[in-house]
Design a protein around this motif. Sequence first.
Motif, PDB file in Angstrom:
ATOM      1  N   THR A   8      -8.663   1.664  -2.654  1.00 29.14           N
ATOM      2  CA  THR A   8      -9.559   2.310  -1.692  1.00 29.14           C
ATOM      3  C   THR A   8      -9.214   1.846  -0.276  1.00 29.14           C
ATOM      4  O   THR A   8      -8.513   0.848  -0.090  1.00 29.14           O
ATOM      5  CB  THR A   8     -11.020   1.942  -1.970  1.00 29.14           C
ATOM      6  N   ARG A   9      -9.738   2.574   0.709  1.00 27.84           N
ATOM      7  CA  ARG A   9      -9.485   2.203   2.103  1.00 27.84           C
ATOM      8  C   ARG A   9     -10.008   0.812   2.402  1.00 27.84           C
ATOM      9  O   ARG A   9      -9.377   0.023   3.120  1.00 27.84           O
ATOM     10  CB  ARG A   9     -10.164   3.231   3.024  1.00 27.84           C
ATOM     11  N   GLU A  10     -11.166   0.471   1.856  1.00 23.49           N
ATOM     12  CA  GLU A  10     -11.759  -0.844   2.089  1.00 23.49           C
ATOM     13  C   GLU A  10     -10.878  -1.947   1.510  1.00 23.49           C
ATOM     14  O   GLU A  10     -10.675  -2.995   2.133  1.00 23.49           O
ATOM     15  CB  GLU A  10     -13.169  -0.904   1.482  1.00 23.49           C
ATOM     16  N   GLU A  11     -10.362  -1.726   0.295  1.00 20.82           N
ATOM     17  CA  GLU A  11      -9.482  -2.722  -0.323  1.00 20.82           C
ATOM     18  C   GLU A  11      -8.187  -2.863   0.479  1.00 20.82           C
ATOM     19  O   GLU A  11      -7.655  -3.962   0.638  1.00 20.82           O
ATOM     20  CB  GLU A  11      -9.169  -2.326  -1.767  1.00 20.82           C
ATOM     21  N   TRP A  12      -7.690  -1.727   0.994  1.00 22.25           N
ATOM     22  CA  TRP A  12      -6.471  -1.770   1.795  1.00 22.25           C
ATOM     23  C   TRP A  12      -6.671  -2.597   3.064  1.00 22.25           C
ATOM     24  O   TRP A  12      -5.808  -3.382   3.455  1.00 22.25           O
ATOM     25  CB  TRP A  12      -6.043  -0.347   2.171  1.00 22.25           C
ATOM     26  N   LEU A  13      -7.844  -2.433   3.709  1.00 24.67           N
ATOM     27  CA  LEU A  13      -8.122  -3.176   4.935  1.00 24.67           C
ATOM     28  C   LEU A  13      -8.154  -4.681   4.690  1.00 24.67           C
ATOM     29  O   LEU A  13      -7.659  -5.463   5.506  1.00 24.67           O
ATOM     30  CB  LEU A  13      -9.451  -2.720   5.546  1.00 24.67           C
ATOM     31  N   VAL A  14      -8.705  -5.098   3.548  1.00 26.76           N
ATOM     32  CA  VAL A  14      -8.723  -6.529   3.199  1.00 26.76           C
ATOM     33  C   VAL A  14      -7.292  -7.042   3.047  1.00 26.76           C
ATOM     34  O   VAL A  14      -6.919  -8.083   3.598  1.00 26.76           O
ATOM     35  CB  VAL A  14      -9.533  -6.762   1.912  1.00 26.76           C
ATOM     36  N   ALA A  15      -6.470  -6.290   2.294  1.00 31.26           N
ATOM     37  CA  ALA A  15      -5.081  -6.704   2.078  1.00 31.26           C
ATOM     38  C   ALA A  15      -4.297  -6.697   3.389  1.00 31.26           C
ATOM     39  O   ALA A  15      -3.464  -7.578   3.638  1.00 31.26           O
ATOM     40  CB  ALA A  15      -4.421  -5.782   1.052  1.00 31.26           C
ATOM     41  N   ARG A  16      -4.585  -5.709   4.228  1.00 35.93           N
ATOM     42  CA  ARG A  16      -3.871  -5.611   5.511  1.00 35.93           C
ATOM     43  C   ARG A  16      -4.203  -6.796   6.402  1.00 35.93           C
ATOM     44  O   ARG A  16      -3.322  -7.342   7.083  1.00 35.93           O
ATOM     45  CB  ARG A  16      -4.249  -4.297   6.217  1.00 35.93           C
ATOM     46  N   ARG A  17      -5.464  -7.222   6.431  1.00 35.55           N
ATOM     47  CA  ARG A  17      -5.845  -8.363   7.261  1.00 35.55           C
ATOM     48  C   ARG A  17      -5.163  -9.642   6.763  1.00 35.55           C
ATOM     49  O   ARG A  17      -4.754 -10.490   7.559  1.00 35.55           O
ATOM     50  CB  ARG A  17      -7.368  -8.530   7.259  1.00 35.55           C
ATOM     51  N   GLU A  18      -5.059  -9.785   5.441  1.00 35.16           N
ATOM     52  CA  GLU A  18      -4.386 -10.958   4.878  1.00 35.16           C
ATOM     53  C   GLU A  18      -2.907 -10.977   5.279  1.00 35.16           C
ATOM     54  O   GLU A  18      -2.359 -12.016   5.649  1.00 35.16           O
ATOM     55  CB  GLU A  18      -4.522 -10.962   3.355  1.00 35.16           C
ATOM     56  N   LEU A  19      -2.268  -9.808   5.213  1.00 36.01           N
ATOM     57  CA  LEU A  19      -0.859  -9.725   5.596  1.00 36.01           C
ATOM     58  C   LEU A  19      -0.690  -9.958   7.097  1.00 36.01           C
ATOM     59  O   LEU A  19       0.273 -10.611   7.527  1.00 36.01           O
ATOM     60  CB  LEU A  19      -0.288  -8.357   5.216  1.00 36.01           C
ATOM     61  N   SER A 206       7.924  -9.823  -6.459  1.00 35.37           N
ATOM     62  CA  SER A 206       7.221 -11.089  -6.264  1.00 35.37           C
ATOM     63  C   SER A 206       5.787 -10.839  -5.821  1.00 35.37           C
ATOM     64  O   SER A 206       5.499  -9.884  -5.091  1.00 35.37           O
ATOM     65  CB  SER A 206       7.924 -11.940  -5.189  1.00 35.37           C
ATOM     66  N   VAL A 207       4.909 -11.688  -6.258  1.00 37.47           N
ATOM     67  CA  VAL A 207       3.511 -11.599  -5.863  1.00 37.47           C
ATOM     68  C   VAL A 207       3.171 -12.801  -5.004  1.00 37.47           C
ATOM     69  O   VAL A 207       3.292 -13.943  -5.448  1.00 37.47           O
ATOM     70  CB  VAL A 207       2.560 -11.548  -7.096  1.00 37.47           C
ATOM     71  N   ILE A 208       2.782 -12.567  -3.753  1.00 31.77           N
ATOM     72  CA  ILE A 208       2.420 -13.651  -2.856  1.00 31.77           C
ATOM     73  C   ILE A 208       0.925 -13.836  -2.904  1.00 31.77           C
ATOM     74  O   ILE A 208       0.164 -12.914  -2.655  1.00 31.77           O
ATOM     75  CB  ILE A 208       2.865 -13.318  -1.410  1.00 31.77           C
ATOM     76  N   PRO A 209       0.468 -15.038  -3.264  1.00 34.52           N
ATOM     77  CA  PRO A 209      -0.976 -15.252  -3.354  1.00 34.52           C
ATOM     78  C   PRO A 209      -1.676 -15.070  -2.019  1.00 34.52           C
ATOM     79  O   PRO A 209      -1.110 -15.396  -0.963  1.00 34.52           O
ATOM     80  CB  PRO A 209      -1.082 -16.701  -3.847  1.00 34.52           C
ATOM     81  N   ALA A 210      -2.895 -14.542  -2.068  1.00 33.03           N
ATOM     82  CA  ALA A 210      -3.660 -14.335  -0.847  1.00 33.03           C
ATOM     83  C   ALA A 210      -4.007 -15.666  -0.204  1.00 33.03           C
ATOM     84  O   ALA A 210      -4.221 -16.669  -0.885  1.00 33.03           O
ATOM     85  CB  ALA A 210      -4.939 -13.567  -1.161  1.00 33.03           C
ATOM     86  N   GLN A 211      -4.054 -15.682   1.116  1.00 28.31           N
ATOM     87  CA  GLN A 211      -4.431 -16.892   1.854  1.00 28.31           C
ATOM     88  C   GLN A 211      -5.955 -17.063   1.782  1.00 28.31           C
ATOM     89  O   GLN A 211      -6.700 -16.107   1.952  1.00 28.31           O
ATOM     90  CB  GLN A 211      -3.987 -16.779   3.317  1.00 28.31           C
ATOM     91  N   SER A 212      -6.391 -18.271   1.543  1.00 26.95           N
ATOM     92  CA  SER A 212      -7.841 -18.524   1.480  1.00 26.95           C
ATOM     93  C   SER A 212      -8.398 -18.757   2.873  1.00 26.95           C
ATOM     94  O   SER A 212      -7.662 -19.024   3.795  1.00 26.95           O
ATOM     95  CB  SER A 212      -8.117 -19.734   0.611  1.00 26.95           C
TER      96      SER A 212
END
Length: 212
Positions: A8-19, A206-212
């Motif tokens: 979803t757009r909301e999930e994408w925004l979370v991932a985008r901010r992490e990146l 490869s899967v890069i873990p999300a930053q906490s």
Amino acid sequence: MNYPQIVTREEWLVARRELLTREKEATRARDRLNAERRRLPMVKIDKQYLFDGPEGKVSLLDLFDGRRQLIVYHFMFDPSWDEGCPGCTNLVNNIPGNITRLHESDTSLVLVSRAPLAKLESYKQQKNWTARWLSSYGSDFNYDFDATDENGEKPGISVFLRDGEQIFHTYSTTGRGVDILLGTYNYLDLTPLGRQEEWEEALNRSVIPAQS
């Protein structure tokens, strides 16, 4: 290649901010690396190098064209070859047609290869290039700056600084180090399909873990 996951757009925004956080870290790291590169010690060039150009024999000092800095791209073109390296050809295709900004920053850019000038001129005309291209045929230039060794030709960049008539070698790189000049790679690195080269596949999985 597998496409990215659909969210979803909301999930994408979370991932985008992490990146974005990691992108900013990489930008700051690149700035620090560039500063370290500028602080590298330099070596005075005492050896005389002569090159063949359309205007005749020219020296390393002449390649500056009166400017303070000189970037040399070591284009892979062995004297026995009839055509230049495809990878180097791709890189020269990435050089802007207008390099006024370099000149405004007191910097010249030239290509140097070991093949005789006639071969370079023929290939340059075939590719409709305007970049200045010199032949180091018969000289030690490529060998002295690690662009040719016992295994043959290598792509490379060498950078020089001029102080009056004194010349200093400040930087060199080979292999993947020349990627910095490949503008289209920077565009493709923004896309989901990337550069579409085999070496990318392992990184794509490869899967890069999300930053906490």
